[in-house]
Design a protein around this motif. Structure first.
Motif, PDB file in Angstrom:
ATOM      1  N   SER A  55       0.671  -0.399  -0.046  1.00 50.93           N
ATOM      2  CA  SER A  55       0.010  -0.057  -0.389  1.00 50.93           C
ATOM      3  C   SER A  55       1.007   1.360   0.213  1.00 50.93           C
ATOM      4  O   SER A  55       1.065   1.932   0.651  1.00 50.93           O
ATOM      5  N   PRO A  56       1.740   1.687  -1.213  1.00 53.56           N
ATOM      6  CA  PRO A  56       2.657   2.462  -0.882  1.00 53.56           C
ATOM      7  C   PRO A  56       2.320   3.411  -0.965  1.00 53.56           C
ATOM      8  O   PRO A  56       2.524   5.021   0.013  1.00 53.56           O
ATOM      9  N   ASN A  57       0.878   4.077  -1.556  1.00 58.21           N
ATOM     10  CA  ASN A  57       0.011   5.172  -2.016  1.00 58.21           C
ATOM     11  C   ASN A  57      -0.276   5.807   0.181  1.00 58.21           C
ATOM     12  O   ASN A  57       0.394   6.946   0.401  1.00 58.21           O
ATOM     13  N   LEU A  58      -0.919   4.792   0.374  1.00 60.86           N
ATOM     14  CA  LEU A  58      -1.111   4.680   1.055  1.00 60.86           C
ATOM     15  C   LEU A  58      -0.364   5.177   2.293  1.00 60.86           C
ATOM     16  O   LEU A  58      -0.334   6.162   3.420  1.00 60.86           O
ATOM     17  N   ASP A  59       1.011   4.444   2.386  1.00 59.64           N
ATOM     18  CA  ASP A  59       2.259   4.351   3.389  1.00 59.64           C
ATOM     19  C   ASP A  59       2.936   6.073   3.204  1.00 59.64           C
ATOM     20  O   ASP A  59       3.279   6.677   4.274  1.00 59.64           O
ATOM     21  N   ARG A  60       2.227   6.538   2.413  1.00 64.14           N
ATOM     22  CA  ARG A  60       3.371   8.015   1.292  1.00 64.14           C
ATOM     23  C   ARG A  60       2.165   8.914   2.462  1.00 64.14           C
ATOM     24  O   ARG A  60       2.588  10.031   2.855  1.00 64.14           O
ATOM     25  N   LEU A  61       1.044   8.550   2.410  1.00 63.46           N
ATOM     26  CA  LEU A  61       0.045   9.711   2.551  1.00 63.46           C
ATOM     27  C   LEU A  61       0.076  10.075   4.533  1.00 63.46           C
ATOM     28  O   LEU A  61      -0.056  10.824   4.933  1.00 63.46           O
ATOM     29  N   ALA A  62       0.685   8.365   5.177  1.00 63.91           N
ATOM     30  CA  ALA A  62       0.663   8.394   6.683  1.00 63.91           C
ATOM     31  C   ALA A  62       1.781   8.939   7.138  1.00 63.91           C
ATOM     32  O   ALA A  62       1.609  10.089   7.906  1.00 63.91           O
ATOM     33  N   LYS A  63       2.437   8.631   6.300  1.00 67.95           N
ATOM     34  CA  LYS A  63       4.054  10.146   6.215  1.00 67.95           C
ATOM     35  C   LYS A  63       3.656  11.827   6.499  1.00 67.95           C
ATOM     36  O   LYS A  63       3.977  12.334   6.957  1.00 67.95           O
ATOM     37  N   GLU A  64       2.916  11.770   5.504  1.00 70.67           N
ATOM     38  CA  GLU A  64       2.843  12.971   5.254  1.00 70.67           C
ATOM     39  C   GLU A  64       1.854  13.581   5.739  1.00 70.67           C
ATOM     40  O   GLU A  64       0.933  15.337   6.019  1.00 70.67           O
ATOM     41  N   SER A  65       1.029  12.315   7.026  1.00 62.98           N
ATOM     42  CA  SER A  65      -0.444  13.416   7.892  1.00 62.98           C
ATOM     43  C   SER A  65      -0.321  13.105   9.331  1.00 62.98           C
ATOM     44  O   SER A  65       0.654  12.917   9.640  1.00 62.98           O
ATOM     45  N   ALA A  66      -1.610  13.462   9.724  1.00 60.63           N
ATOM     46  CA  ALA A  66      -1.813  13.433  11.175  1.00 60.63           C
ATOM     47  C   ALA A  66      -2.142  12.290  11.676  1.00 60.63           C
ATOM     48  O   ALA A  66      -3.469  12.010  10.512  1.00 60.63           O
ATOM     49  N   VAL A  67      -1.725  10.588  12.142  1.00 60.15           N
ATOM     50  CA  VAL A  67      -2.622   9.952  12.167  1.00 60.15           C
ATOM     51  C   VAL A  67      -2.924   9.648  13.198  1.00 60.15           C
ATOM     52  O   VAL A  67      -2.211   9.301  14.746  1.00 60.15           O
ATOM     53  N   PHE A  68      -4.360   9.179  13.874  1.00 59.63           N
ATOM     54  CA  PHE A  68      -5.028   8.406  15.090  1.00 59.63           C
ATOM     55  C   PHE A  68      -5.035   7.320  14.304  1.00 59.63           C
ATOM     56  O   PHE A  68      -6.240   6.738  13.829  1.00 59.63           O
ATOM     57  N   GLU A  69      -4.465   6.385  15.298  1.00 61.58           N
ATOM     58  CA  GLU A  69      -3.853   4.958  14.719  1.00 61.58           C
ATOM     59  C   GLU A  69      -4.918   4.216  14.773  1.00 61.58           C
ATOM     60  O   GLU A  69      -5.591   3.320  14.599  1.00 61.58           O
ATOM     61  N   LYS A  70      -6.026   4.456  16.476  1.00 65.32           N
ATOM     62  CA  LYS A  70      -6.977   3.590  16.746  1.00 65.32           C
ATOM     63  C   LYS A  70      -8.328   4.482  16.365  1.00 65.32           C
ATOM     64  O   LYS A  70      -8.683   5.087  17.440  1.00 65.32           O
ATOM     65  N   VAL A 231      -6.988  -4.705  -2.411  1.00 64.72           N
ATOM     66  CA  VAL A 231      -6.593  -3.139  -1.083  1.00 64.72           C
ATOM     67  C   VAL A 231      -5.356  -2.543  -2.053  1.00 64.72           C
ATOM     68  O   VAL A 231      -5.355  -1.306  -2.285  1.00 64.72           O
ATOM     69  N   THR A 232      -4.157  -3.450  -2.426  1.00 67.33           N
ATOM     70  CA  THR A 232      -3.634  -2.573  -3.681  1.00 67.33           C
ATOM     71  C   THR A 232      -3.863  -1.744  -5.052  1.00 67.33           C
ATOM     72  O   THR A 232      -3.744  -1.279  -5.397  1.00 67.33           O
ATOM     73  N   GLN A 233      -5.406  -2.794  -5.438  1.00 62.55           N
ATOM     74  CA  GLN A 233      -5.634  -1.772  -5.896  1.00 62.55           C
ATOM     75  C   GLN A 233      -6.852  -0.569  -5.682  1.00 62.55           C
ATOM     76  O   GLN A 233      -6.186   0.334  -6.439  1.00 62.55           O
ATOM     77  N   MET A 234      -6.956  -0.360  -4.869  1.00 64.73           N
ATOM     78  CA  MET A 234      -7.378   0.561  -3.612  1.00 64.73           C
ATOM     79  C   MET A 234      -5.955   1.725  -4.088  1.00 64.73           C
ATOM     80  O   MET A 234      -6.559   2.919  -3.884  1.00 64.73           O
ATOM     81  N   ASP A 235      -5.722   1.190  -3.559  1.00 68.04           N
ATOM     82  CA  ASP A 235      -4.533   2.430  -3.119  1.00 68.04           C
ATOM     83  C   ASP A 235      -3.950   2.983  -4.225  1.00 68.04           C
ATOM     84  O   ASP A 235      -3.262   4.089  -4.307  1.00 68.04           O
ATOM     85  N   ASP A 236      -4.192   1.954  -5.568  1.00 69.25           N
ATOM     86  CA  ASP A 236      -3.144   2.233  -6.893  1.00 69.25           C
ATOM     87  C   ASP A 236      -3.982   4.027  -7.423  1.00 69.25           C
ATOM     88  O   ASP A 236      -3.799   4.087  -7.880  1.00 69.25           O
ATOM     89  N   ALA A 237      -5.308   3.380  -7.309  1.00 69.41           N
ATOM     90  CA  ALA A 237      -7.002   4.680  -7.021  1.00 69.41           C
ATOM     91  C   ALA A 237      -6.307   5.460  -6.791  1.00 69.41           C
ATOM     92  O   ALA A 237      -6.600   6.831  -6.650  1.00 69.41           O
ATOM     93  N   VAL A 238      -5.842   5.155  -5.273  1.00 71.53           N
ATOM     94  CA  VAL A 238      -5.567   6.937  -4.383  1.00 71.53           C
ATOM     95  C   VAL A 238      -4.541   7.144  -5.138  1.00 71.53           C
ATOM     96  O   VAL A 238      -4.312   8.505  -4.389  1.00 71.53           O
ATOM     97  N   GLY A 239      -3.602   6.510  -5.365  1.00 72.39           N
ATOM     98  CA  GLY A 239      -2.321   7.393  -5.626  1.00 72.39           C
ATOM     99  C   GLY A 239      -2.550   8.225  -7.165  1.00 72.39           C
ATOM    100  O   GLY A 239      -1.983   9.184  -7.487  1.00 72.39           O
ATOM    101  N   ARG A 240      -3.233   7.637  -7.915  1.00 71.09           N
ATOM    102  CA  ARG A 240      -3.755   8.918  -9.258  1.00 71.09           C
ATOM    103  C   ARG A 240      -4.752   9.192  -8.472  1.00 71.09           C
ATOM    104  O   ARG A 240      -4.838  10.929  -9.408  1.00 71.09           O
ATOM    105  N   LEU A 241      -5.106   9.380  -7.973  1.00 71.19           N
ATOM    106  CA  LEU A 241      -6.601  10.790  -7.633  1.00 71.19           C
ATOM    107  C   LEU A 241      -5.655  11.715  -6.791  1.00 71.19           C
ATOM    108  O   LEU A 241      -6.245  12.669  -7.009  1.00 71.19           O
ATOM    109  N   LEU A 242      -4.783  11.347  -5.773  1.00 68.51           N
ATOM    110  CA  LEU A 242      -3.784  12.244  -5.362  1.00 68.51           C
ATOM    111  C   LEU A 242      -2.752  12.951  -6.059  1.00 68.51           C
ATOM    112  O   LEU A 242      -2.142  14.648  -6.228  1.00 68.51           O
TER     113      LEU A 242
END
Length: 592
Positions: A55-70, A231-242
């Motif tokens: 999930s590379p795009n979500l992983d990158r988004l997490a690094k750039e975000s405030a993250v509430f883990e739960k 999951v990876t297909q959805m992650d790819d869509a997130v990457g394309r959206l961003l």
């Protein structure tokens, strides 16, 4: 004369300055993009520690975000999504499950109304749950443009739009991204709010082969490979959206939110598959109120405004709307607005060391043992909403540190979920005072919800002389009351009617009084059965009956307003397949 000229020049300058200031203010207002995934559990992310899923795009988004883990959500999609949209506990919004129990009440206000009131352009693309109630669609709730996928068809799906149904070509996640980016691109300098609500990685797990193959090649089972492929297909869509946002030069002036709607489902998965996904070894899954069913990561990205990093403050799904109102500096209220149950997380977003607010939230099991309507032989029908007791349900009161369970078998338990996130050690006897406080608070919150008379009720469909989206069609499971052995199947169908006297009553809102033909579709209707509809002390017999259809002609609804009728069987059908009522269609035939 000179004085007049200078005064005129000064006036023009002030006017131009004010116009410039207003324009700058409008341009400075942040855009908002909300991204929602479907049935993606807390362990289904690379950045949460899963070493297998990509999930590379979500992983990158997490690094750039405030993250509430739960982030504490509800245990299923419709309840969580209704809370996102209303800022309220899903039970108070009328939603107590999925299918027929997805009863979003018409007096609720949804996110797009707040943004539209502030001059934003609003768009919603993707899954429909939590944003409609039969005839009332999200475009009736302040959304300028919307397109909804029907069901869980991941490719070549039909979309519902303001102008009718549209046949789509291609993968649904890509269609949702294309529609979102097209909407955003056309806004120009106007501020916008947009939600992209994916149906991945919800069942059925049928991804594009190019995303599943690497997992199979790595030796994983087909089931796990298909899920991770989704999951990876959805992650790819997130990457394309961003990337699309970035290409439009709007990424840095957009508040981006990401969350999943509930915990995972493990259908047909082996213990090895489940272990690969449940990396935190949490109890439960979707529909349950154990931690694995109700906590998901939540990300908020806003460059130069919100410093990335982990946020440890307590956060719930009800907080999302109040937080967006605060971040975007919108008006806090709308006419006839119902009170929020959430709070703004802006203090925590702006300061990772901000104090956490001491509070607890109530959550209810959505299906299975402990869900409302699963007692005394019933499965999904609640005959007396005011009498649904705490004792017959699995409820939890979730706080920042402690979590109190009320089990349907009469037992209770208290867990320290910071020290014991797997909910393995009951500490109720060690912390009697805390246990008692949580018990009392659960009872207080539940009483407030029950006394509101907004929960455990089925939708009331409007009936009129002209068909339209959401009108004139009642699902079998929308029975207000049912007597006899019965069971809700596939969320919307009612199985039962096997013995003499078995019946189900339905309440409808008649907008056009007159004579109606009622067409009932289902399964296992037998010529040996004797069915009737009873309304206003009149009884109507069917004119046509075959295995999958019954028709009742000339049913007179004498006046507009709320009306209740019953569907009844008058003989025993022992030895015959149990009938299933799928839907009732109302066809206007004559004015009174």
């Amino acid at each position: 004369m000179i004085f007049r000229i200078k005064s005129l020049q000064l006036g023009v300058f002030i006017f131009c300055f004010m116009q410039f200031s207003v324009t700058c203010y409008a341009q400075k207002r942040p855009n908002v993009l909300v991204i929602i995934s479907d049935d993606q559990g807390i362990g289904d992310f690379g950045f949460m520690g899963n070493k297998t899923v990509k999930s590379p795009n979500l992983d990158r988004l997490a690094k750039e975000s405030a993250v509430f883990e739960k982030l504490v959500v509800a245990p299923a999609c419709s309840p969580t999504r209704s809370s996102i949209m209303t800022g309220r506990n899903h039970l108070l919004a009328g939603v107590w499950g999925v299918g027929a129990r997805n009863n979003l009440l018409r007096d609720e206000h949804l996110i797009p109304e707040y943004f539209k009131d502030a001059g934003y352009h609003t768009g919603y693309f993707g899954k429909r749950d939590g944003v409609y109630n039969h005839e009332k669609q999200i475009w009736d709730w302040g959304c300028d443009e919307a397109s909804h996928v029907t069901g869980y068809k991941h490719k070549d799906a039909v979309s519902i739009t303001q102008t009718g149904n549209v046949q789509r070509k291609g993968w649904t996640v890509d269609v949702d991204v294309d529609n979102s980016l097209d909407f955003i691109k056309r806004q120009g300098d106007n501020s916008w709010w947009c939600t992209t609500a994916f149906i991945l990685p919800h069942l059925p797990w049928i991804p594009d082969e190019r995303f599943a193959k690497p997992y199979r090649d790595a030796g994983h089972s087909k089931t796990l490979a298909d899920f991770y492929g989704c999951v990876t297909q959805m992650d790819d869509a997130v990457g394309r959206l961003l990337k699309g946002l970035d290409d439009l030069g709007q990424l840095d002036n957009t508040i981006v939110l990401f969350l999943s709607d509930n915990g995972p489902t493990y259908k047909d998965m082996s213990d090895i598959d489940i272990k690969s996904r449940n990396i935190l070894d949490l109890k439960g899954q979707k529909s349950t109120v154990w931690e694995n069913g109700i906590v998901v990561p939540f990300m908020v990205r806003w460059p130069k405004k919100i410093v990335p990093g982990i946020r440890k403050q307590f956060a719930t799904v009800e907080d999302i709307l109040p937080t967006l109102i605060d971040l975007a500096a919108l008006k806090q209220t709308l006419p006839d607005q119902l009170p929020f149950d959430g709070i703004s997380l802006k203090p925590a977003l702006m300061d990772e060391n901000a104090a956490s607010i001491d509070r607890q939230v109530l959550r209810v099991a959505i299906s299975g043992k402990g869900a409302a309507g699963t007692y005394a032989g019933f499965r999904g029908i609640v005959n007396n909403p005011k009498e649904v007791s705490i004792e017959e349900q699995h409820l939890v009161l979730r706080g920042e540190r402690y979590k109190y369970h009320n089990f349907a078998d009469g037992n209770t338990a208290l867990y320290d979920i910071i020290r014991d996130p797997t909910e393995s050690i009951d500490i109720s006897t060690q912390y009697l005072e805390i246990n008692k406080l949580f018990e009392m608070e659960l009872e207080k919150q539940y009483a407030k919800i029950l006394n509101s008379e907004r929960v455990f009720r089925m939708p009331i469909v409007k009936i009129r002389d002209v068909n339209g989206q959401g009108y004139n069609k009642v699902y079998g499971a929308m029975a207000e009351k049912a007597f006899g052995v019965n069971e809700i199947l596939k969320f919307n169908n009612l199985k039962g009617f096997s013995a003499k006297g078995d019946n189900a009553s339905y309440t409808i809102s008649v907008e056009k009084a007159g004579e109606y033909k009622i067409q009932i579709f289902g399964e296992n209707f037998s010529n040996e059965s004797d069915w009737e509809i009873e309304y206003n002390e009149k009884r109507y017999s069917y004119s046509i009956l075959n295995r999958n259809e019954m028709i009742f002609n000339m049913v007179q609804f004498d006046k507009p307003g709320l009306q209740t009728f019953s569907l009844k069987v008058n003989n025993n059908m022992a030895g015959l397949a149990m009938p299933v009522v799928e839907q009732l269609n109302f066809i206007y035939t004559k004015f009174n």
